[in-house]
Motif scaffolding. Structure first.
Motif, mmCIF file in Angstrom:
data_model
loop_
_atom_site.group_PDB
_atom_site.id
_atom_site.type_symbol
_atom_site.label_atom_id
_atom_site.label_comp_id
_atom_site.label_asym_id
_atom_site.label_seq_id
_atom_site.Cartn_x
_atom_site.Cartn_y
_atom_site.Cartn_z
ATOM 1 N N ARG A 144 0.811 -1.219 0.000
ATOM 2 C CA ARG A 144 0.000 0.000 0.000
ATOM 3 C C ARG A 144 0.846 1.271 0.000
ATOM 4 O O ARG A 144 0.485 2.256 -0.650
ATOM 5 C CB ARG A 144 -0.906 0.024 1.236
ATOM 6 N N TYR A 145 1.951 1.259 0.754
ATOM 7 C CA TYR A 145 2.636 2.526 1.024
ATOM 8 C C TYR A 145 4.146 2.472 0.789
ATOM 9 O O TYR A 145 4.900 3.212 1.418
ATOM 10 C CB TYR A 145 2.372 2.951 2.472
ATOM 11 N N ALA A 146 4.613 1.643 -0.117
ATOM 12 C CA ALA A 146 6.053 1.563 -0.383
ATOM 13 C C ALA A 146 6.603 2.929 -0.774
ATOM 14 O O ALA A 146 6.020 3.640 -1.599
ATOM 15 C CB ALA A 146 6.329 0.553 -1.489
ATOM 16 N N ASN A 147 7.713 3.312 -0.153
ATOM 17 C CA ASN A 147 8.420 4.565 -0.447
ATOM 18 C C ASN A 147 7.564 5.811 -0.210
ATOM 19 O O ASN A 147 7.838 6.872 -0.774
ATOM 20 C CB ASN A 147 8.939 4.569 -1.891
ATOM 21 N N ASP A 179 15.333 3.473 0.671
ATOM 22 C CA ASP A 179 16.137 4.687 0.519
ATOM 23 C C ASP A 179 17.142 4.761 1.663
ATOM 24 O O ASP A 179 17.021 4.050 2.665
ATOM 25 C CB ASP A 179 15.245 5.938 0.538
ATOM 26 N N SER A 180 18.121 5.628 1.522
ATOM 27 C CA SER A 180 19.098 5.788 2.592
ATOM 28 C C SER A 180 18.411 6.330 3.839
ATOM 29 O O SER A 180 17.390 7.023 3.768
ATOM 30 C CB SER A 180 20.220 6.729 2.153
ATOM 31 N N THR A 212 14.204 10.561 2.046
ATOM 32 C CA THR A 212 13.172 11.136 1.178
ATOM 33 C C THR A 212 11.853 11.370 1.906
ATOM 34 O O THR A 212 10.845 11.706 1.281
ATOM 35 C CB THR A 212 12.925 10.209 -0.024
ATOM 36 N N GLY A 213 11.848 11.187 3.230
ATOM 37 C CA GLY A 213 10.639 11.376 4.017
ATOM 38 C C GLY A 213 10.115 10.066 4.554
ATOM 39 O O GLY A 213 10.290 9.008 3.954
ATOM 40 N N GLY A 214 9.446 10.135 5.694
ATOM 41 C CA GLY A 214 8.982 8.926 6.365
ATOM 42 C C GLY A 214 9.970 8.519 7.441
ATOM 43 O O GLY A 214 11.090 9.041 7.521
#
Length: 323
Positions: A144-147, A179-180, A212-214
């Motif tokens: 549902r919420y990858a990346n 992501d990093s 990148t957020g999250g």
């Protein structure tokens, strides 16, 4: 024709792998090594308690020297403090086609470079058992919420083993965002003796921020009996999983943000091993991180924990005493 499986260490986790192997739907010759006769006895008892087929056999070994020379899958289920030593004994000595390593991989940060060099090309067929990637909760969350930069996860509870288990959750961050990330440990000053003899535990917080957020926040309280709860917050949905009590609460705009309760239990290792090993034998993606990916997450996580303790004047050098 049978496949050959070699399990190193017949302790609690190793014996659960053995139970899981009884569910593999093909003939297997299983060998398990442990220097402790008591561990081998318990492992045999647990294996016999669930075994139903005659085409899966188990042989116990008290010496690695007696292991078969040709192995389809080896599972190294030792504690972290001896894993590199075991790899030195089997990699390049036995012909191992696929390798599954338990976490925590190694305690000392310097051991990761040696481990990678020791594995060499075999690192491409080596996976690390960060098994929460296989839990339906996280697989559905990724679908549902990858990346998604708006996804925030909080994992909390009392004394749930932040030191030994945090890498499971930092791996989940890598799994969900790819992501990093930056990790910061805000730990309590007290170092706790682990339930596993000879190892240590920490309480406090470990915060993972995605570039990148999250992000993902882990909290282990030093007191109380708070249940182990995983909460995923997103503008479209809130999921709160009380893992300790096997309850999932879902709230979104479709139900007026009124939490809906359902049952959800965390899988046991014995329920996961068969599928993982089958995928490895068939040359398919087993769903676990490979050695290179997991070693990077391990290094970042352990480095953050060590830095967090140095703030309190506790310096373990490059060795994080967890398993």
């Amino acid at each position: 024709m049978s496949n050959t499986i070699f399990v190193v260490c017949a302790g609690n986790l190793g014996s659960r792998h053995l139970q899981g192997l009884t569910k593999v739907e093909r003939p297997l010759d299983i060998y398990v090594y442990d220097p402790s006769p008591d561990s081998l006895r318990v492992a045999r008892e647990r294996y016999d308690a669930v075994r139903t087929r005659s085409d899966i056999t188990l042989t116990t070994l008290d010496s690695i020297a007696n292991a078969p020379s040709e192995i389809d899958v080896a599972i190294v289920a030792t504690t972290a403090n001896v894993r590199l030593q075991v790899l030195r004994q089997i990699v390049g000595v036995l012909n191992i086609k696929k390798l599954l390593l338990e976490k925590v991989l190694f305690q000392d940060l310097h051991d990761y470079e040696e481990g990678a060099a020791l594995l060499g090309d075999a690192a491409r067929t080596t996976w690390v058992n960060c098994a929460q990637r296989l839990w339906p909760f996280f697989k559905e969350l990724k679908a549902r919420y990858a990346n998604d930069p708006d996804l925030r996860i909080t994992i909390s509870g009392s004394n749930w083993g932040l030191g030994c288990n945090s890498v499971h959750n930092t791996d989940i961050a890598q799994f969900l965002w790819a992501d990093s990330a930056k990790h910061e440990a805000l730990l309590d000053a007290n170092v706790i003796d682990s339930k596993r003899n000879g190892f240590k535990e920490f309480t406090g917080e470990l915060i993972t921020s995605i570039s990148t957020g999250g992000g993902l926040r882990q909290i282990s309280y030093a007191r109380g009996t708070a249940p182990f709860v995983i909460t995923a917050n997103h503008p479209l949905e809130t999921l709160s999983w009380d893992v300790s009590n096997s309850k999932l609460y879902t709230a979104n705009d479709q139900n007026g943000w009124t939490p809906k309760e359902s049952n959800l239990s965390a899988p046991f290792q014995s329920q996961l091993t068969a599928d993982v090993v089958t995928e490895m034998l068939d040359g398919r993606d087993c769903g676990l991180p490979n050695f290179e990916t997991s070693a990077r997450v391990h290094l970042e996580t352990l480095s953050a924990l060590l830095t967090g303790m140095r703030r309190h004047g506790v310096d373990f050098g490059t060795l994080c005493p967890v398993t």
